[in-house]
Design a protein around this motif. Structure first.
Motif, PDB file in Angstrom:
ATOM      1  N   ILE A   1      -3.088   4.866   6.106  1.00  0.00           N
ATOM      2  CA  ILE A   1      -3.101   3.495   6.613  1.00  0.00           C
ATOM      3  C   ILE A   1      -3.372   3.546   8.113  1.00  0.00           C
ATOM      4  O   ILE A   1      -2.636   4.166   8.880  1.00  0.00           O
ATOM      5  CB  ILE A   1      -1.766   2.778   6.326  1.00  0.00           C
ATOM      6  CG1 ILE A   1      -1.512   2.756   4.813  1.00  0.00           C
ATOM      7  CG2 ILE A   1      -1.785   1.367   6.896  1.00  0.00           C
ATOM      8  CD1 ILE A   1      -0.206   2.091   4.423  1.00  0.00           C
TER       9      ILE A   1
ATOM     10  N   SER B   1      -1.348   6.883   0.679  1.00  0.00           N
ATOM     11  CA  SER B   1      -2.400   6.209   1.436  1.00  0.00           C
ATOM     12  C   SER B   1      -2.512   6.763   2.849  1.00  0.00           C
ATOM     13  O   SER B   1      -1.533   7.233   3.426  1.00  0.00           O
ATOM     14  CB  SER B   1      -2.124   4.701   1.535  1.00  0.00           C
ATOM     15  OG  SER B   1      -1.977   4.102   0.273  1.00  0.00           O
TER      16      SER B   1
ATOM     17  N   VAL C   1      -6.705   0.683   4.408  1.00  0.00           N
ATOM     18  CA  VAL C   1      -6.130   1.627   3.451  1.00  0.00           C
ATOM     19  C   VAL C   1      -7.233   2.534   2.929  1.00  0.00           C
ATOM     20  O   VAL C   1      -8.250   2.056   2.404  1.00  0.00           O
ATOM     21  CB  VAL C   1      -5.462   0.885   2.268  1.00  0.00           C
ATOM     22  CG1 VAL C   1      -4.931   1.893   1.255  1.00  0.00           C
ATOM     23  CG2 VAL C   1      -4.342  -0.010   2.751  1.00  0.00           C
TER      24      VAL C   1
ATOM     25  N   ALA D   1       0.825  -1.210   0.000  1.00  0.00           N
ATOM     26  CA  ALA D   1       0.000   0.000   0.000  1.00  0.00           C
ATOM     27  C   ALA D   1       0.854   1.252   0.000  1.00  0.00           C
ATOM     28  O   ALA D   1       0.542   2.236  -0.681  1.00  0.00           O
ATOM     29  CB  ALA D   1      -0.932  -0.007   1.211  1.00  0.00           C
TER      30      ALA D   1
END
Length: 331
Positions: free
Chosen positions: A225, A223, A259, A217
């Motif tokens: 996260i 992203s 995500v 990711a």
């Protein structure tokens, strides 16, 4: 009897003298070769010109018939000295000219055959490196960070050129890169690796939309996260809020990571959001704005085309389909 033995002895001495003379001559040739290392090469090359690609294409023999490597870091001096590749492959001058002309045209350098490699631009030198590899007609071509040294505009152009060339020659390109944008735009299949271990294999869309862990990711795109818990299928809890999602198959109350792509975050009125926060950073990115929105728990990165004043309080929400749930990575 004595005369016969004398004659035999004389013959043996003559033979030994001839052998000694041969050894001396060999030693002399060896010394001359050491003092003039280019002599043998010059003699080998004296059979004729290799044709148009002699200066720009600098072909090198590849012992493998099935693969080749594109390396733009070859010595500049090599450009005009390696036409011997075709001679070793038993190619005649006409065939050499045809293949060199074809490869130069393929990489957009028709008519550049007699240019010295050092007179070419960075992008042109990169194309020469590709032509050198493709002329071997490999089944697989390895390109190891081939565009890393180019500026952004030139790199974009070369990405398009490489895709076009790959379609025309119809062979497999293995493209090694640390640039996630290149990986997404250049590939039919992506293999994400970390410390030599494969993390995920899939199409660019699969890798971007369904990363299997935090490393993937983070590598593919920006992203948010966030650690959370999966109480049951299609429901995830993070930042003290329950969110609907589409993921299934996790253990009940399993610790997971979520995500949230910045472009999937939706800006709404504070009262309509699942969470709300204050804009503490605003950057104009050309086609969108990038905001950092600080809630009472964390900062969310948000991409939107809306032009919102710094310091404004906004609400955030996200569609269930855009919440990607992953197994938590072991530290």
């Amino acid at each position: 009897m004595e005369n016969k033995d004398n004659r035999n002895m004389e013959e043996e001495m003559d033979t030994a003298s001839e052998a000694k003379a041969g050894e001396d001559a060999a030693c002399e040739d060896s010394r001359e070769a050491e003092m003039n290392p280019d002599k043998e090469t010059e003699a080998a090359d004296s059979g004729g010109d290799s044709g148009e690609g002699c200066k720009a294409c600098g072909f090198e023999e590849d012992n493998s018939e099935n693969s080749a490597e594109c390396d733009a870091s070859q010595d500049d001096d090599s450009a005009g000295e390696k036409e011997g590749f075709f001679k070793k492959k038993k190619k005649d001058k006409k065939e050499i000219d045809e293949k060199v002309t074809k490869m130069l045209a393929l990489v957009g350098l028709a008519g550049f055959g007699n240019r010295d490699i050092t007179s070419l631009s960075g992008g042109q030198q990169q194309r020469v490196a590709i032509a050198r590899a493709l002329v071997n007609e490999p089944k697989v071509l390895l390109l190891d960070e081939p565009l890393a040294a180019l500026d952004a505009k030139l790199r974009k152009g070369m990405q398009a050129e490489l895709k076009k060339i790959q379609k025309e020659v119809g062979i497999t390109f293995i493209f090694v890169t640390h640039d996630q944008e290149e990986a997404l735009s250049m590939s039919d299949t992506i293999v994400v690796m970390n410390d030599g271990i494969i993390q995920q294999i899939g199409t660019p869309m699969d890798i971007y939309n369904e990363p299997q862990n935090r490393f993937v990711a983070n590598f593919i795109g920006e992203s948010n996260i966030i650690e959370g818990v999966m109480p049951k299928d299609c429901l995830v809890v993070f930042d003290d809020v329950q969110w609907e999602c589409v993921d299934k198959g996790f253990k009940e109350n399993e610790n997971i990571e979520v995500v949230l792509r910045p472009e999937d975050m939706q800006v709404v009125e504070p009262q309509d959001g699942k969470v709300s926060g204050k804009i503490v950073s605003k950057i104009f990115m050309g086609v969108h704005y990038e905001y950092l929105v600080e809630t009472n728990i964390r900062k969310y990165k948000v991409h939107t085309t809306k032009n919102i004043e710094m310091g404004s309080v906004i609400g955030l929400t996200i569609d269930p389909f855009d919440i990607q749930v992953m197994h938590k990575m072991d530290n």
